[in-house]
Scaffold this motif. Structure first.
Motif, PDB file in Angstrom:
ATOM      1  N   ARG A   1       0.844  -1.196   0.000  1.00  0.00           N
ATOM      2  CA  ARG A   1       0.000   0.000   0.000  1.00  0.00           C
ATOM      3  C   ARG A   1       0.879   1.245   0.000  1.00  0.00           C
ATOM      4  O   ARG A   1       1.850   1.348   0.745  1.00  0.00           O
ATOM      5  CB  ARG A   1      -0.943   0.017   1.207  1.00  0.00           C
ATOM      6  CG  ARG A   1      -0.260  -0.103   2.550  1.00  0.00           C
ATOM      7  CD  ARG A   1      -1.255  -0.342   3.669  1.00  0.00           C
ATOM      8  NE  ARG A   1      -0.573  -0.524   4.951  1.00  0.00           N
ATOM      9  CZ  ARG A   1      -0.321   0.463   5.796  1.00  0.00           C
ATOM     10  NH1 ARG A   1      -0.721   1.694   5.499  1.00  0.00           N
ATOM     11  NH2 ARG A   1       0.301   0.232   6.935  1.00  0.00           N
TER      12      ARG A   1
ATOM     13  N   ILE B   1       1.683   4.879   0.961  1.00  0.00           N
ATOM     14  CA  ILE B   1       1.298   5.734   2.078  1.00  0.00           C
ATOM     15  C   ILE B   1       1.609   7.203   1.806  1.00  0.00           C
ATOM     16  O   ILE B   1       1.385   8.052   2.662  1.00  0.00           O
ATOM     17  CB  ILE B   1       1.968   5.285   3.392  1.00  0.00           C
ATOM     18  CG1 ILE B   1       3.490   5.430   3.299  1.00  0.00           C
ATOM     19  CG2 ILE B   1       1.579   3.862   3.742  1.00  0.00           C
ATOM     20  CD1 ILE B   1       4.181   5.242   4.631  1.00  0.00           C
ATOM     21  N   THR B   2       2.152   7.513   0.621  1.00  0.00           N
ATOM     22  CA  THR B   2       2.372   8.905   0.228  1.00  0.00           C
ATOM     23  C   THR B   2       1.765   9.132  -1.150  1.00  0.00           C
ATOM     24  O   THR B   2       1.606   8.191  -1.941  1.00  0.00           O
ATOM     25  CB  THR B   2       3.864   9.269   0.184  1.00  0.00           C
ATOM     26  OG1 THR B   2       4.522   8.466  -0.817  1.00  0.00           O
ATOM     27  CG2 THR B   2       4.520   9.055   1.535  1.00  0.00           C
TER      28      THR B   2
ATOM     29  N   ILE C   1       2.392   5.704   9.205  1.00  0.00           N
ATOM     30  CA  ILE C   1       2.049   4.580   8.330  1.00  0.00           C
ATOM     31  C   ILE C   1       0.588   4.183   8.482  1.00  0.00           C
ATOM     32  O   ILE C   1       0.067   3.402   7.690  1.00  0.00           O
ATOM     33  CB  ILE C   1       2.967   3.368   8.577  1.00  0.00           C
ATOM     34  CG1 ILE C   1       2.772   2.803   9.977  1.00  0.00           C
ATOM     35  CG2 ILE C   1       4.415   3.723   8.318  1.00  0.00           C
ATOM     36  CD1 ILE C   1       3.497   1.479  10.186  1.00  0.00           C
TER      37      ILE C   1
ATOM     38  N   GLY D   1      -1.816   6.231   7.985  1.00  0.00           N
ATOM     39  CA  GLY D   1      -2.569   6.911   6.958  1.00  0.00           C
ATOM     40  C   GLY D   1      -2.936   8.350   7.235  1.00  0.00           C
ATOM     41  O   GLY D   1      -3.662   8.959   6.462  1.00  0.00           O
TER      42      GLY D   1
END
Length: 211
Positions: free
Chosen positions: A30, A32-33, A90, A92
């Protein structure tokens, strides 16, 4: 650092590099940025809950339109967008900018206790100047204050991230042997408290990586 997460930079379809995280048990990665200009570098905080990321702010509309037209030529005498440091959880949450906004951050590293950040930055966002006029600085996250540790004069020193000793008392960095000298580059260790630097390896011709 806790062995439960794995992070790396991945290039997306829009050709920007973003931080991707895999968590145990490893499943789908996933991102995250989602910085419009992409992420340049990152490092973990010791609690494994957040990352320190260096990335420019969002591009101005005119620049975005130019990139959409594939007009991506770079002028070495033009000012680059100044990259900042961001704390990215991390979990979100929205990235939080930290440190000075008027410097162009090249590289950064979190201290072992997570309270300080050593970073290499330049007041000059121009490509032809920033690699030769950098500074090694220290950010105290609790006090939100920075102080100059050393002027960095070599291009290698500008591109190589600083590295902390496990006890947080020393910072290793890459620079030329004399201030104002462009190269070759060597490894130095600085006492954070006194700012005294020691030239570590005089036998090396050039530094390629500083873990």
């Amino acid at each position: 650092p806790d062995g439960r997460h794995f992070a790396y930079l991945a290039e997306r379809d829009d050709h920007t590099a973003q931080v991707v995280v895999l968590s145990k048990p490893f499943s789908e990665p996933r991102a995250i940025t989602c910085f419009a200009s992409g992420v340049r570098s990152f490092s973990w905080f010791p609690d494994s809950k957040a990352l320190l990321v260096t990335a420019p702010p969002d591009l101005p509309p005119a620049k975005k339109k130019a990139l959409d037209r594939k007009d991506d030529a770079r002028d070495v005498e033009a000012d680059e967008p100044k990259a900042r440091m961001w704390i990215v959880n991390i979990g979100g949450q929205k990235p939080r900018p930290v440190g000075p906004h008027n410097l162009h951050v090249r590289n950064a590293a979190v201290s072992p206790d997570g309270r300080r950040i050593a970073f290499v930055a330049s007041p000059h966002p121009r490509l032809s100047l920033c690699a030769r006029r950098c500074e090694l600085r220290l950010l105290d996250l609790g006090a939100n204050s920075t102080r100059l540790l050393r002027k960095i004069s070599s291009g290698g020193g500008a591109d190589t991230p600083p590295s902390w000793s496990p006890d947080g008392k020393l910072i290793a960095f890459d620079d030329a042997s004399r201030v104002g000298q462009l190269g070759p580059d060597y490894v130095f260790a600085m006492d954070v408290a006194t700012r005294r630097s020691v030239w570590i390896d005089r036998a090396a011709d050039r530094v390629s990586y500083l873990p």
